[in-house]
Enzyme design. Structure first.
Site, PDB file in Angstrom:
ATOM      1  N   TYR A   1     -14.698   3.466   9.744  1.00  0.00           N
ATOM      2  CA  TYR A   1     -13.144   3.996   9.788  1.00  0.00           C
ATOM      3  C   TYR A   1     -12.673   3.997  11.000  1.00  0.00           C
ATOM      4  O   TYR A   1     -11.449   3.436  11.654  1.00  0.00           O
ATOM      5  CB  TYR A   1     -12.428   4.423   8.910  1.00  0.00           C
ATOM      6  CG  TYR A   1     -10.660   4.434   8.372  1.00  0.00           C
ATOM      7  CD1 TYR A   1      -9.783   3.337   8.928  1.00  0.00           C
ATOM      8  CD2 TYR A   1     -10.781   6.337   8.960  1.00  0.00           C
ATOM      9  CE1 TYR A   1      -9.324   3.739   8.712  1.00  0.00           C
ATOM     10  CE2 TYR A   1      -8.920   5.976   8.842  1.00  0.00           C
ATOM     11  CZ  TYR A   1      -8.213   4.870   8.785  1.00  0.00           C
ATOM     12  OH  TYR A   1      -6.792   4.571   8.283  1.00  0.00           O
TER      13      TYR A   1
ATOM     14  N   GLY B   1       0.420  -0.904  -0.094  1.00  0.00           N
ATOM     15  CA  GLY B   1      -0.153   0.124   0.184  1.00  0.00           C
ATOM     16  C   GLY B   1       0.745   1.624   0.106  1.00  0.00           C
ATOM     17  O   GLY B   1       2.077   1.706   0.077  1.00  0.00           O
TER      18      GLY B   1
ATOM     19  N   ASP C   1       1.619  -9.117   1.399  1.00  0.00           N
ATOM     20  CA  ASP C   1      -0.072  -8.482   1.207  1.00  0.00           C
ATOM     21  C   ASP C   1      -0.486  -9.478   0.438  1.00  0.00           C
ATOM     22  O   ASP C   1      -0.156 -10.857   0.468  1.00  0.00           O
ATOM     23  CB  ASP C   1      -0.018  -7.759   0.018  1.00  0.00           C
ATOM     24  CG  ASP C   1      -0.380  -6.998  -0.357  1.00  0.00           C
ATOM     25  OD1 ASP C   1      -0.182  -5.530   0.504  1.00  0.00           O
ATOM     26  OD2 ASP C   1      -1.927  -6.427   0.044  1.00  0.00           O
ATOM     27  N   ILE C   2      -2.069  -8.770   0.327  1.00  0.00           N
ATOM     28  CA  ILE C   2      -2.840 -10.360  -0.011  1.00  0.00           C
ATOM     29  C   ILE C   2      -2.853 -10.787  -1.450  1.00  0.00           C
ATOM     30  O   ILE C   2      -3.371 -11.819  -1.153  1.00  0.00           O
ATOM     31  CB  ILE C   2      -4.551  -9.679   0.248  1.00  0.00           C
ATOM     32  CG1 ILE C   2      -5.771 -10.400  -0.374  1.00  0.00           C
ATOM     33  CG2 ILE C   2      -4.911  -8.540  -0.967  1.00  0.00           C
ATOM     34  CD1 ILE C   2      -7.409 -10.198   0.614  1.00  0.00           C
TER      35      ILE C   2
HETATM   36  P1  NAD Z   1      -3.200   0.814   1.513  1.00  0.00           P
HETATM   37  O1  NAD Z   1      -5.508   1.120   1.011  1.00  0.00           O
HETATM   38  O2  NAD Z   1      -2.224   1.414   0.330  1.00  0.00           O
HETATM   39  O3  NAD Z   1      -2.491   0.008   1.975  1.00  0.00           O
HETATM   40  C1  NAD Z   1      -3.572  -1.388   2.359  1.00  0.00           C
HETATM   41  C2  NAD Z   1      -2.644  -2.595   1.701  1.00  0.00           C
HETATM   42  O4  NAD Z   1      -3.377  -3.438   2.711  1.00  0.00           O
HETATM   43  C3  NAD Z   1      -3.137  -2.759   0.248  1.00  0.00           C
HETATM   44  O5  NAD Z   1      -1.942  -2.976  -0.361  1.00  0.00           O
HETATM   45  C4  NAD Z   1      -4.212  -3.735   0.285  1.00  0.00           C
HETATM   46  O6  NAD Z   1      -3.765  -4.693  -0.668  1.00  0.00           O
HETATM   47  C5  NAD Z   1      -3.818  -4.341   1.650  1.00  0.00           C
HETATM   48  N1  NAD Z   1      -5.385  -5.542   2.334  1.00  0.00           N
HETATM   49  C6  NAD Z   1      -5.942  -4.913   2.342  1.00  0.00           C
HETATM   50  N2  NAD Z   1      -7.009  -6.318   3.059  1.00  0.00           N
HETATM   51  C7  NAD Z   1      -6.527  -6.935   2.995  1.00  0.00           C
HETATM   52  C8  NAD Z   1      -6.281  -8.620   3.881  1.00  0.00           C
HETATM   53  N3  NAD Z   1      -7.440  -8.701   3.939  1.00  0.00           N
HETATM   54  N4  NAD Z   1      -5.235  -8.793   3.792  1.00  0.00           N
HETATM   55  C9  NAD Z   1      -3.910  -8.249   3.726  1.00  0.00           C
HETATM   56  N5  NAD Z   1      -3.182  -7.091   2.940  1.00  0.00           N
HETATM   57  C10 NAD Z   1      -4.207  -6.357   3.188  1.00  0.00           C
HETATM   58  O7  NAD Z   1      -3.073   1.690   3.059  1.00  0.00           O
HETATM   59  P2  NAD Z   1      -2.092   2.681   3.666  1.00  0.00           P
HETATM   60  O8  NAD Z   1      -2.250   3.968   3.863  1.00  0.00           O
HETATM   61  O9  NAD Z   1      -0.973   2.293   3.325  1.00  0.00           O
HETATM   62  O10 NAD Z   1      -1.826   2.518   4.884  1.00  0.00           O
HETATM   63  C11 NAD Z   1      -1.600   1.640   5.845  1.00  0.00           C
HETATM   64  C12 NAD Z   1      -1.973   1.666   8.157  1.00  0.00           C
HETATM   65  O11 NAD Z   1      -2.076   3.251   7.674  1.00  0.00           O
HETATM   66  C13 NAD Z   1      -3.536   1.418   7.475  1.00  0.00           C
HETATM   67  O12 NAD Z   1      -3.913   1.312   9.145  1.00  0.00           O
HETATM   68  C14 NAD Z   1      -4.093   2.659   7.672  1.00  0.00           C
HETATM   69  O13 NAD Z   1      -5.318   2.928   8.617  1.00  0.00           O
HETATM   70  C15 NAD Z   1      -2.912   3.741   8.363  1.00  0.00           C
HETATM   71  N6  NAD Z   1      -2.711   5.161   7.927  1.00  0.00           N
HETATM   72  C16 NAD Z   1      -2.864   5.384   6.670  1.00  0.00           C
HETATM   73  C17 NAD Z   1      -3.254   6.838   6.336  1.00  0.00           C
HETATM   74  C18 NAD Z   1      -2.640   7.794   5.308  1.00  0.00           C
HETATM   75  O14 NAD Z   1      -2.751   8.857   5.164  1.00  0.00           O
HETATM   76  N7  NAD Z   1      -2.282   6.803   4.171  1.00  0.00           N
HETATM   77  C19 NAD Z   1      -3.214   7.938   7.856  1.00  0.00           C
HETATM   78  C20 NAD Z   1      -3.411   7.401   8.990  1.00  0.00           C
HETATM   79  C21 NAD Z   1      -3.619   5.827   8.877  1.00  0.00           C
HETATM   80  N1  SER Z   2      -5.719   9.577   5.170  1.00  0.00           N
HETATM   81  C1  SER Z   2      -6.535   8.490   6.086  1.00  0.00           C
HETATM   82  C2  SER Z   2      -7.846   8.367   5.321  1.00  0.00           C
HETATM   83  O1  SER Z   2      -8.044   9.801   5.218  1.00  0.00           O
HETATM   84  C3  SER Z   2      -6.656   9.272   7.637  1.00  0.00           C
HETATM   85  O2  SER Z   2      -5.884   7.685   8.262  1.00  0.00           O
HETATM   86  O3  SER Z   2      -8.545   7.759   5.273  1.00  0.00           O
END
Ligand code: NAD
Ligand code: SER
Length: 316
Positions: A142, A11, A34-35
Protein backbone atom coordinates in the site's frame (compact mmCIF):
# COMPACT_ATOMS: atom_id res chain seq x y z
CA UNK A 1 -19.47 26.08 -10.88
CA UNK A 2 -17.30 23.00 -10.55
CA UNK A 3 -18.26 19.60 -11.95
CA UNK A 4 -16.54 16.70 -10.18
CA UNK A 5 -16.30 12.97 -10.89
CA UNK A 6 -15.55 10.92 -7.76
CA UNK A 7 -14.17 7.38 -8.14
CA UNK A 8 -14.48 4.88 -5.28
CA UNK A 9 -17.37 7.05 -4.06
CA UNK A 10 -19.04 4.37 -1.93
CA UNK A 11 -16.13 3.89 0.46
CA UNK A 12 -15.47 5.43 3.87
CA UNK A 13 -14.46 8.83 2.49
CA UNK A 14 -16.56 8.94 -0.68
CA UNK A 15 -19.86 8.23 1.07
CA UNK A 16 -19.48 11.48 3.03
CA UNK A 17 -17.44 13.48 0.51
CA UNK A 18 -20.06 13.13 -2.24
CA UNK A 19 -22.78 14.53 0.04
CA UNK A 20 -20.49 17.32 1.24
CA UNK A 21 -19.54 18.28 -2.34
CA UNK A 22 -23.18 18.17 -3.46
CA UNK A 23 -24.07 20.67 -0.72
CA UNK A 24 -21.37 23.04 -1.98
CA UNK A 25 -21.53 22.57 -5.76
CA UNK A 26 -25.06 21.19 -6.34
CA UNK A 27 -26.35 17.62 -6.67
CA UNK A 28 -26.08 17.39 -10.45
CA UNK A 29 -22.48 18.61 -10.51
CA UNK A 30 -21.10 15.73 -8.47
CA UNK A 31 -20.93 12.41 -10.32
CA UNK A 32 -20.41 9.54 -7.88
CA UNK A 33 -18.93 6.31 -9.24
CA UNK A 34 -17.77 2.98 -7.90
CA UNK A 35 -17.09 -0.55 -9.12
CA UNK A 36 -20.55 -1.71 -7.95
CA UNK A 37 -23.74 0.10 -6.90
CA UNK A 38 -23.52 -1.09 -3.28
CA UNK A 39 -24.00 1.90 -1.03
CA UNK A 40 -26.39 4.27 0.69
CA UNK A 41 -29.43 5.54 -1.27
CA UNK A 42 -28.51 9.15 -0.54
CA UNK A 43 -25.27 8.79 -2.52
CA UNK A 44 -26.77 6.62 -5.27
CA UNK A 45 -30.00 8.54 -5.81
CA UNK A 46 -29.52 12.24 -4.93
CA UNK A 47 -27.29 12.90 -7.94
CA UNK A 48 -25.67 11.07 -10.85
CA UNK A 49 -24.10 7.67 -10.14
CA UNK A 50 -22.12 5.59 -12.66
CA UNK A 51 -20.52 2.19 -12.40
CA UNK A 52 -16.81 2.70 -13.12
CA UNK A 53 -14.04 0.17 -12.60
CA UNK A 54 -10.91 2.32 -12.55
CA UNK A 55 -8.98 -0.48 -14.23
CA UNK A 56 -11.12 0.19 -17.32
CA UNK A 57 -9.67 3.38 -18.85
CA UNK A 58 -12.25 3.38 -21.68
CA UNK A 59 -15.08 3.43 -19.18
CA UNK A 60 -13.54 6.31 -17.20
CA UNK A 61 -13.17 8.23 -20.46
CA UNK A 62 -16.77 7.48 -21.47
CA UNK A 63 -18.08 8.90 -18.18
CA UNK A 64 -15.79 11.94 -18.43
CA UNK A 65 -16.98 12.62 -21.99
CA UNK A 66 -20.60 12.25 -20.87
CA UNK A 67 -20.46 14.66 -17.89
CA UNK A 68 -17.41 16.82 -18.75
CA UNK A 69 -16.15 17.24 -15.15
CA UNK A 70 -13.34 19.73 -14.53
CA UNK A 71 -12.00 17.68 -11.60
CA UNK A 72 -11.63 13.96 -10.89
CA UNK A 73 -11.38 13.09 -7.21
CA UNK A 74 -9.83 9.66 -7.30
CA UNK A 75 -10.61 7.61 -4.17
CA UNK A 76 -10.79 4.05 -5.54
CA UNK A 77 -8.00 2.11 -3.85
CA UNK A 78 -7.06 -0.91 -1.78
CA UNK A 79 -6.05 0.03 1.78
CA UNK A 80 -3.10 -1.13 3.88
CA UNK A 81 -4.28 -4.28 5.66
CA UNK A 82 -6.18 -5.67 2.66
CA UNK A 83 -3.18 -4.71 0.51
CA UNK A 84 -0.74 -6.70 2.67
CA UNK A 85 -2.98 -9.75 2.29
CA UNK A 86 -3.21 -9.26 -1.47
CA UNK A 87 -0.26 -7.17 -2.70
CA UNK A 88 -0.97 -7.90 -6.39
CA UNK A 89 -4.49 -6.49 -6.07
CA UNK A 90 -3.18 -3.40 -4.26
CA UNK A 91 -0.54 -2.80 -6.94
CA UNK A 92 -3.05 -3.23 -9.79
CA UNK A 93 -5.89 -1.13 -8.42
CA UNK A 94 -3.73 1.59 -6.83
CA UNK A 95 -1.22 2.00 -9.68
CA UNK A 96 -3.14 1.21 -12.87
CA UNK A 97 -6.29 2.87 -11.53
CA UNK A 98 -4.38 6.08 -10.86
CA UNK A 99 -2.51 5.89 -14.18
CA UNK A 100 -5.83 5.51 -16.05
CA UNK A 101 -7.36 8.46 -14.20
CA UNK A 102 -4.32 10.65 -14.94
CA UNK A 103 -4.34 9.70 -18.62
CA UNK A 104 -8.06 10.48 -18.97
CA UNK A 105 -7.54 13.75 -17.07
CA UNK A 106 -4.68 14.70 -19.38
CA UNK A 107 -6.78 14.04 -22.51
CA UNK A 108 -9.87 15.86 -21.20
CA UNK A 109 -8.29 18.81 -19.36
CA UNK A 110 -9.40 17.72 -15.86
CA UNK A 111 -7.63 18.44 -12.59
CA UNK A 112 -7.00 15.43 -10.32
CA UNK A 113 -7.19 15.23 -6.54
CA UNK A 114 -6.11 11.92 -5.01
CA UNK A 115 -5.21 11.17 -1.40
CA UNK A 116 -1.90 9.76 -0.32
CA UNK A 117 -1.41 8.50 3.22
CA UNK A 118 0.81 8.31 6.30
CA UNK A 119 1.61 4.92 4.74
CA UNK A 120 3.86 6.74 2.23
CA UNK A 121 6.45 6.74 5.05
CA UNK A 122 8.40 3.80 6.43
CA UNK A 123 10.62 2.69 9.29
CA UNK A 124 13.58 4.83 8.16
CA UNK A 125 11.47 8.03 8.14
CA UNK A 126 11.92 10.32 11.19
CA UNK A 127 9.10 9.15 13.48
CA UNK A 128 8.18 12.30 15.40
CA UNK A 129 7.05 15.49 13.71
CA UNK A 130 7.75 13.76 10.40
CA UNK A 131 8.74 16.54 7.97
CA UNK A 132 6.91 17.29 4.71
CA UNK A 133 9.99 16.41 2.66
CA UNK A 134 11.83 13.44 4.09
CA UNK A 135 12.82 9.78 3.56
CA UNK A 136 9.99 7.73 2.01
CA UNK A 137 10.88 4.03 2.02
CA UNK A 138 7.61 2.30 3.04
CA UNK A 139 7.59 -1.45 3.70
CA UNK A 140 3.97 -2.19 2.73
CA UNK A 141 2.63 -2.64 -0.81
CA UNK A 142 0.00 0.00 0.00
CA UNK A 143 2.77 2.42 0.98
CA UNK A 144 4.79 1.60 -2.14
CA UNK A 145 1.76 2.48 -4.29
CA UNK A 146 1.21 5.69 -2.32
CA UNK A 147 4.79 6.94 -2.84
CA UNK A 148 4.72 5.92 -6.50
CA UNK A 149 1.30 7.61 -6.81
CA UNK A 150 2.63 10.86 -5.34
CA UNK A 151 5.51 10.83 -7.82
CA UNK A 152 3.24 9.97 -10.74
CA UNK A 153 0.87 12.83 -9.88
CA UNK A 154 3.79 15.29 -9.67
CA UNK A 155 5.06 13.91 -13.00
CA UNK A 156 1.73 14.61 -14.72
CA UNK A 157 1.77 18.16 -13.30
CA UNK A 158 5.33 18.99 -14.40
CA UNK A 159 5.27 17.10 -17.72
CA UNK A 160 1.69 17.68 -18.94
CA UNK A 161 0.36 20.51 -16.79
CA UNK A 162 -2.38 18.38 -15.20
CA UNK A 163 -3.42 20.22 -12.00
CA UNK A 164 -2.76 17.38 -9.55
CA UNK A 165 -3.10 17.88 -5.78
CA UNK A 166 -3.22 15.59 -2.78
CA UNK A 167 -2.91 15.19 0.97
CA UNK A 168 -1.34 12.46 3.06
CA UNK A 169 -4.37 11.52 5.13
CA UNK A 170 -3.83 10.00 8.55
CA UNK A 171 -6.27 7.38 9.86
CA UNK A 172 -9.78 8.72 9.34
CA UNK A 173 -12.50 8.29 11.94
CA UNK A 174 -16.17 8.48 10.96
CA UNK A 175 -19.62 7.11 11.77
CA UNK A 176 -21.35 6.95 8.33
CA UNK A 177 -19.52 4.23 6.36
CA UNK A 178 -17.23 1.66 7.95
CA UNK A 179 -13.54 1.79 6.99
CA UNK A 180 -12.39 -0.40 4.10
CA UNK A 181 -9.59 -2.55 5.56
CA UNK A 182 -6.85 -0.30 6.90
CA UNK A 183 -4.52 -0.51 9.89
CA UNK A 184 -6.03 2.53 11.62
CA UNK A 185 -9.56 1.04 11.51
CA UNK A 186 -9.33 0.11 15.20
CA UNK A 187 -9.90 3.78 16.02
CA UNK A 188 -13.33 3.55 14.34
CA UNK A 189 -14.30 0.07 15.58
CA UNK A 190 -13.52 1.03 19.20
CA UNK A 191 -16.34 3.62 19.15
CA UNK A 192 -18.88 1.19 17.66
CA UNK A 193 -18.01 -1.44 20.27
CA UNK A 194 -17.98 1.08 23.13
CA UNK A 195 -21.50 2.22 22.24
CA UNK A 196 -22.88 -1.26 21.38
CA UNK A 197 -21.15 -3.64 23.84
CA UNK A 198 -19.19 -1.45 26.28
CA UNK A 199 -16.04 -3.49 25.57
CA UNK A 200 -13.42 -3.72 22.84
CA UNK A 201 -10.50 -6.01 22.01
CA UNK A 202 -7.79 -3.92 20.36
CA UNK A 203 -5.50 -5.39 17.68
CA UNK A 204 -2.91 -2.59 18.02
CA UNK A 205 -0.44 -2.62 20.94
CA UNK A 206 -0.52 -0.12 23.78
CA UNK A 207 1.97 2.69 23.13
CA UNK A 208 1.61 2.61 19.31
CA UNK A 209 1.06 6.19 18.19
CA UNK A 210 -0.43 7.10 14.80
CA UNK A 211 -1.85 10.29 13.32
CA UNK A 212 -5.64 10.45 13.09
CA UNK A 213 -8.37 12.83 11.93
CA UNK A 214 -12.14 13.17 12.24
CA UNK A 215 -13.98 13.00 8.89
CA UNK A 216 -15.39 16.58 8.93
CA UNK A 217 -11.80 17.90 8.96
CA UNK A 218 -10.82 15.52 6.14
CA UNK A 219 -13.73 16.71 3.95
CA UNK A 220 -12.81 20.31 4.62
CA UNK A 221 -9.18 19.56 3.68
CA UNK A 222 -10.19 18.17 0.28
CA UNK A 223 -12.25 21.21 -0.68
CA UNK A 224 -9.81 23.77 0.77
CA UNK A 225 -6.88 22.30 -1.17
CA UNK A 226 -9.00 21.87 -4.31
CA UNK A 227 -9.90 25.56 -4.18
CA UNK A 228 -6.45 26.80 -3.09
CA UNK A 229 -4.65 29.41 -5.20
CA UNK A 230 -2.16 27.41 -7.32
CA UNK A 231 0.37 30.26 -7.12
CA UNK A 232 0.71 29.59 -3.37
CA UNK A 233 1.41 25.86 -3.74
CA UNK A 234 5.08 24.96 -3.43
CA UNK A 235 4.16 21.29 -2.88
CA UNK A 236 1.40 19.34 -4.62
CA UNK A 237 1.60 15.59 -4.08
CA UNK A 238 1.14 15.26 -1.31
CA UNK A 239 0.76 17.47 1.78
CA UNK A 240 1.22 16.13 5.32
CA UNK A 241 -1.95 16.87 7.30
CA UNK A 242 -2.92 15.76 10.77
CA UNK A 243 -5.35 16.60 13.53
CA UNK A 244 -4.21 14.44 16.46
CA UNK A 245 -1.85 11.61 17.35
CA UNK A 246 -2.80 8.97 19.89
CA UNK A 247 -2.19 5.41 21.03
CA UNK A 248 -4.98 2.90 21.88
CA UNK A 249 -4.82 3.67 25.61
CA UNK A 250 -5.43 7.38 24.91
CA UNK A 251 -8.62 6.85 22.91
CA UNK A 252 -9.76 4.28 25.50
CA UNK A 253 -9.27 6.79 28.33
CA UNK A 254 -11.18 9.46 26.42
CA UNK A 255 -14.14 7.13 25.71
CA UNK A 256 -14.18 6.02 29.37
CA UNK A 257 -14.79 9.62 30.45
CA UNK A 258 -18.18 9.41 28.68
CA UNK A 259 -18.90 5.66 29.06
CA UNK A 260 -17.36 4.79 32.48
CA UNK A 261 -18.25 1.07 32.23
CA UNK A 262 -16.25 0.69 28.97
CA UNK A 263 -13.42 -1.89 29.13
CA UNK A 264 -10.67 -2.77 26.64
CA UNK A 265 -8.22 -5.65 26.30
CA UNK A 266 -5.68 -6.51 23.62
CA UNK A 267 -5.25 -9.29 21.04
CA UNK A 268 -2.49 -8.04 18.77
CA UNK A 269 -2.71 -8.66 15.02
CA UNK A 270 0.96 -9.11 14.06
CA UNK A 271 0.52 -7.93 10.44
CA UNK A 272 -1.36 -4.75 11.35
CA UNK A 273 0.99 -4.08 14.30
CA UNK A 274 4.02 -4.32 12.01
CA UNK A 275 2.39 -1.91 9.58
CA UNK A 276 1.51 0.53 12.37
CA UNK A 277 5.07 0.45 13.74
CA UNK A 278 6.46 1.30 10.30
CA UNK A 279 4.42 4.55 10.16
CA UNK A 280 5.16 7.90 11.84
CA UNK A 281 4.04 8.73 15.38
CA UNK A 282 3.07 12.25 14.34
CA UNK A 283 3.33 14.38 11.20
CA UNK A 284 4.50 17.96 10.80
CA UNK A 285 1.83 19.66 8.68
CA UNK A 286 3.39 23.16 8.57
CA UNK A 287 3.59 23.19 4.75
CA UNK A 288 -0.18 22.60 4.42
CA UNK A 289 -0.88 25.29 7.03
CA UNK A 290 1.37 27.79 5.26
CA UNK A 291 0.56 27.01 1.61
CA UNK A 292 -3.24 26.63 1.74
CA UNK A 293 -4.38 27.46 5.26
CA UNK A 294 -4.94 23.93 6.63
CA UNK A 295 -6.33 23.97 10.18
CA UNK A 296 -8.25 21.09 11.80
CA UNK A 297 -11.17 21.73 14.16
CA UNK A 298 -11.41 18.42 16.01
CA UNK A 299 -9.05 17.08 18.68
CA UNK A 300 -9.48 13.74 20.50
CA UNK A 301 -11.97 14.95 23.18
CA UNK A 302 -14.17 16.86 20.68
CA UNK A 303 -14.19 13.98 18.21
CA UNK A 304 -14.96 11.41 20.93
CA UNK A 305 -17.94 13.39 22.19
CA UNK A 306 -19.34 13.75 18.67
CA UNK A 307 -18.68 10.11 17.63
CA UNK A 308 -20.43 8.77 20.73
CA UNK A 309 -23.39 11.11 20.28
CA UNK A 310 -23.79 10.22 16.60
CA UNK A 311 -23.30 6.47 17.08
CA UNK A 312 -25.70 6.37 20.03
CA UNK A 313 -28.41 7.61 17.64
CA UNK A 314 -27.30 5.44 14.71
CA UNK A 315 -27.02 2.19 16.70
CA UNK A 316 -30.20 2.66 18.77
P1 NAD B 1 -12.46 2.51 1.07
O1 NAD B 1 -11.77 1.20 1.03
O2 NAD B 1 -13.44 2.76 2.15
O3 NAD B 1 -13.18 2.79 -0.32
C1 NAD B 1 -12.57 2.53 -1.54
C2 NAD B 1 -13.64 2.40 -2.58
O4 NAD B 1 -13.00 2.06 -3.83
C3 NAD B 1 -14.67 1.30 -2.30
O5 NAD B 1 -15.98 1.83 -2.37
C4 NAD B 1 -14.43 0.27 -3.40
O6 NAD B 1 -15.62 -0.35 -3.86
C5 NAD B 1 -13.81 1.12 -4.49
N1 NAD B 1 -13.00 0.35 -5.43
C6 NAD B 1 -12.13 -0.65 -5.18
N2 NAD B 1 -11.61 -1.12 -6.33
C7 NAD B 1 -12.15 -0.39 -7.33
C8 NAD B 1 -12.02 -0.39 -8.73
N3 NAD B 1 -11.22 -1.26 -9.36
N4 NAD B 1 -12.72 0.51 -9.45
C9 NAD B 1 -13.55 1.40 -8.84
N5 NAD B 1 -13.73 1.43 -7.51
C10 NAD B 1 -13.04 0.54 -6.76
O7 NAD B 1 -11.31 3.63 1.07
P2 NAD B 1 -11.37 5.10 1.66
O8 NAD B 1 -11.04 5.02 3.09
O9 NAD B 1 -12.60 5.78 1.24
O10 NAD B 1 -10.08 5.71 0.94
C11 NAD B 1 -10.15 6.50 -0.21
C12 NAD B 1 -8.75 7.00 -0.53
O11 NAD B 1 -8.21 7.70 0.60
C13 NAD B 1 -7.74 5.88 -0.84
O12 NAD B 1 -6.82 6.33 -1.79
C14 NAD B 1 -7.03 5.69 0.48
O13 NAD B 1 -5.74 5.17 0.30
C15 NAD B 1 -6.97 7.11 0.99
N6 NAD B 1 -6.79 7.17 2.42
C16 NAD B 1 -7.76 6.75 3.27
C17 NAD B 1 -7.53 6.80 4.64
C18 NAD B 1 -8.57 6.36 5.62
O14 NAD B 1 -8.28 6.31 6.83
N7 NAD B 1 -9.80 6.03 5.20
C19 NAD B 1 -6.31 7.29 5.13
C20 NAD B 1 -5.34 7.66 4.22
C21 NAD B 1 -5.59 7.64 2.88
N1 SER C 1 -6.26 4.43 7.22
C1 SER C 1 -5.37 3.98 6.20
C2 SER C 1 -4.94 2.57 6.45
O1 SER C 1 -4.84 2.23 7.61
C3 SER C 1 -4.14 4.86 6.14
O2 SER C 1 -3.86 5.10 4.83
O3 SER C 1 -4.71 1.86 5.53
Amino acid sequence: MRKILVTGALGQIGTELVLYLREIYGNLNIIASDIAPKGPEKVLKAGPFEIVNVLDAKRINEVVEKYKPDVIIHLAAILSAVGENNPALAWNVNMYGLYNVLEVAKSNGCAVFTPSSIAAFGPSTPKDKTPQDTIQRPTTMYGVTKVAGELLCDYYFYKYGVDTRGVRFPGLISYEALPGGGTTDYAVHIYYEAVKNKKYTCYIKEGTYMDMMYMPDALNAVVTLLEANPDKLIHRNAFNITAMSFAPEDIYAEIKKIIPEFTMDYNIDPIKQKIAESWPNSLDDTAAREEWGWKPKYDLPLMTKDMIEKLSIKLK
